[in-house]
Design a protein around this motif. Sequence first.
Motif, PDB file in Angstrom:
ATOM      1  N   PRO A   8     -30.778 -23.268  62.341  1.00 17.77           N
ATOM      2  CA  PRO A   8     -30.941 -24.220  63.445  1.00 17.77           C
ATOM      3  C   PRO A   8     -31.387 -23.557  64.743  1.00 17.77           C
ATOM      4  CG  PRO A   8     -28.618 -24.026  62.783  1.00 17.77           C
ATOM      5  CD  PRO A   8     -29.410 -23.130  61.899  1.00 17.77           C
ATOM      6  N   HIS A   9     -32.308 -24.238  65.409  1.00 18.22           N
ATOM      7  CA  HIS A   9     -32.769 -23.806  66.734  1.00 18.22           C
ATOM      8  C   HIS A   9     -33.347 -25.031  67.424  1.00 18.22           C
ATOM      9  CE1 HIS A   9     -35.136 -21.750  69.843  1.00 18.22           C
ATOM     10  NE2 HIS A   9     -34.220 -20.805  69.708  1.00 18.22           N
ATOM     11  N   PRO A  10     -33.069 -25.211  68.708  1.00 16.49           N
ATOM     12  CA  PRO A  10     -33.527 -26.427  69.388  1.00 16.49           C
ATOM     13  C   PRO A  10     -35.039 -26.514  69.624  1.00 16.49           C
ATOM     14  CG  PRO A  10     -32.424 -24.965  70.946  1.00 16.49           C
ATOM     15  CD  PRO A  10     -32.241 -24.373  69.575  1.00 16.49           C
ATOM     16  N   ALA A  11     -35.737 -25.393  69.640  1.00 17.19           N
ATOM     17  CA  ALA A  11     -37.153 -25.419  70.009  1.00 17.19           C
ATOM     18  C   ALA A  11     -38.110 -25.267  68.832  1.00 17.19           C
ATOM     19  CB  ALA A  11     -37.434 -24.331  71.046  1.00 17.19           C
ATOM     20  N   VAL A  43     -34.108  -3.970  54.843  1.00 13.32           N
ATOM     21  CA  VAL A  43     -32.847  -4.605  55.215  1.00 13.32           C
ATOM     22  C   VAL A  43     -31.929  -4.641  53.996  1.00 13.32           C
ATOM     23  CG1 VAL A  43     -33.828  -6.012  57.076  1.00 13.32           C
ATOM     24  CG2 VAL A  43     -33.800  -6.906  54.744  1.00 13.32           C
ATOM     25  N   SER A  44     -30.641  -4.804  54.243  1.00 11.22           N
ATOM     26  CA  SER A  44     -29.713  -4.807  53.110  1.00 11.22           C
ATOM     27  C   SER A  44     -29.411  -6.211  52.607  1.00 11.22           C
ATOM     28  CB  SER A  44     -28.413  -4.090  53.485  1.00 11.22           C
ATOM     29  OG  SER A  44     -27.790  -4.731  54.566  1.00 11.22           O
ATOM     30  N   SER A  45     -29.677  -7.229  53.453  1.00  9.61           N
ATOM     31  CA  SER A  45     -29.400  -8.607  53.034  1.00  9.61           C
ATOM     32  C   SER A  45     -30.083  -9.576  53.988  1.00  9.61           C
ATOM     33  CB  SER A  45     -27.900  -8.876  53.030  1.00  9.61           C
ATOM     34  OG  SER A  45     -27.407  -8.897  54.353  1.00  9.61           O
ATOM     35  N   ASP A  46     -30.003 -10.864  53.642  1.00  8.37           N
ATOM     36  CA  ASP A  46     -30.575 -11.867  54.543  1.00  8.37           C
ATOM     37  C   ASP A  46     -29.795 -11.926  55.853  1.00  8.37           C
ATOM     38  OD1 ASP A  46     -28.845 -14.689  54.214  1.00  8.37           O
ATOM     39  OD2 ASP A  46     -28.755 -13.373  52.463  1.00  8.37           O
ATOM     40  N   ALA A  47     -28.559 -11.467  55.867  1.00 10.61           N
ATOM     41  CA  ALA A  47     -27.790 -11.418  57.118  1.00 10.61           C
ATOM     42  C   ALA A  47     -28.466 -10.482  58.121  1.00 10.61           C
ATOM     43  CB  ALA A  47     -26.361 -10.975  56.846  1.00 10.61           C
ATOM     44  N   ASP A  48     -29.026  -9.376  57.631  1.00  5.44           N
ATOM     45  CA  ASP A  48     -29.752  -8.463  58.518  1.00  5.44           C
ATOM     46  C   ASP A  48     -30.990  -9.146  59.111  1.00  5.44           C
ATOM     47  OD1 ASP A  48     -27.952  -6.436  58.016  1.00  5.44           O
ATOM     48  OD2 ASP A  48     -29.258  -5.344  56.635  1.00  5.44           O
ATOM     49  N   VAL A  49     -31.659  -9.935  58.297  1.00  4.03           N
ATOM     50  CA  VAL A  49     -32.848 -10.647  58.777  1.00  4.03           C
ATOM     51  C   VAL A  49     -32.444 -11.631  59.876  1.00  4.03           C
ATOM     52  CG1 VAL A  49     -34.753 -12.163  58.150  1.00  4.03           C
ATOM     53  CG2 VAL A  49     -34.004 -10.382  56.562  1.00  4.03           C
ATOM     54  N   ARG A  50     -31.337 -12.314  59.682  1.00  9.00           N
ATOM     55  CA  ARG A  50     -30.858 -13.265  60.692  1.00  9.00           C
ATOM     56  C   ARG A  50     -30.558 -12.565  62.013  1.00  9.00           C
ATOM     57  NH1 ARG A  50     -28.073 -18.150  58.034  1.00  9.00           N
ATOM     58  NH2 ARG A  50     -28.640 -17.927  55.852  1.00  9.00           N
ATOM     59  N   ASP A  54     -32.700 -12.775  67.292  1.00 11.76           N
ATOM     60  CA  ASP A  54     -31.902 -12.828  68.518  1.00 11.76           C
ATOM     61  C   ASP A  54     -32.633 -13.639  69.587  1.00 11.76           C
ATOM     62  OD1 ASP A  54     -33.887 -11.095  69.459  1.00 11.76           O
ATOM     63  OD2 ASP A  54     -32.570  -9.349  69.527  1.00 11.76           O
ATOM     64  N   GLU A  55     -31.981 -13.849  70.699  1.00 10.06           N
ATOM     65  CA  GLU A  55     -32.533 -14.708  71.753  1.00 10.06           C
ATOM     66  C   GLU A  55     -33.870 -14.180  72.277  1.00 10.06           C
ATOM     67  OE1 GLU A  55     -33.061 -17.997  73.810  1.00 10.06           O
ATOM     68  OE2 GLU A  55     -31.431 -17.664  72.392  1.00 10.06           O
ATOM     69  N   GLU A  56     -33.993 -12.876  72.424  1.00  9.95           N
ATOM     70  CA  GLU A  56     -35.244 -12.293  72.932  1.00  9.95           C
ATOM     71  C   GLU A  56     -36.415 -12.566  71.972  1.00  9.95           C
ATOM     72  OE1 GLU A  56     -36.992  -7.960  74.368  1.00  9.95           O
ATOM     73  OE2 GLU A  56     -34.837  -8.207  74.053  1.00  9.95           O
ATOM     74  N   PHE A  57     -36.180 -12.359  70.683  1.00 10.43           N
ATOM     75  CA  PHE A  57     -37.222 -12.615  69.682  1.00 10.43           C
ATOM     76  C   PHE A  57     -37.619 -14.092  69.680  1.00 10.43           C
ATOM     77  CE2 PHE A  57     -38.566 -13.997  65.493  1.00 10.43           C
ATOM     78  CZ  PHE A  57     -39.544 -13.080  65.168  1.00 10.43           C
ATOM     79  N   LEU A  58     -36.629 -14.980  69.640  1.00  4.36           N
ATOM     80  CA  LEU A  58     -36.920 -16.415  69.553  1.00  4.36           C
ATOM     81  C   LEU A  58     -37.581 -16.937  70.819  1.00  4.36           C
ATOM     82  CD1 LEU A  58     -33.760 -17.583  67.632  1.00  4.36           C
ATOM     83  CD2 LEU A  58     -36.093 -17.340  66.762  1.00  4.36           C
TER      84      LEU A  58
END
Length: 82
Positions: A8-11, A43-50, A54-58
């Motif tokens: 989820p993301h508002p934009a 990466v070791s998992s999809d958690a790393d991808v998440r 971060d806010e700067e990237f998005l």
Amino acid sequence: MRHVADIPHPAAKITLFSWNGKYLIKLEKGPLEQTYKVSEMDVSSDADVRELLDEEFLQAAVQRFDLMWQDLQAAMERHDLF
């Protein structure tokens, strides 16, 4: 291609996929989309991808959508298509 998650993301609509040894981060806003590929070896998992989302990237990705829209509009106007 395997659907991993909707984030989820508002934009923008953010979808995470796994395909061919890579995670694909797909961001969509209106008729525009951006896709980023991250090797599963990096990466070791999809958690790393998440964590990458971060806010700067998005914030930069959302600003890029605005620039993409401006580029599309300018091209349409140059060719009298809009």
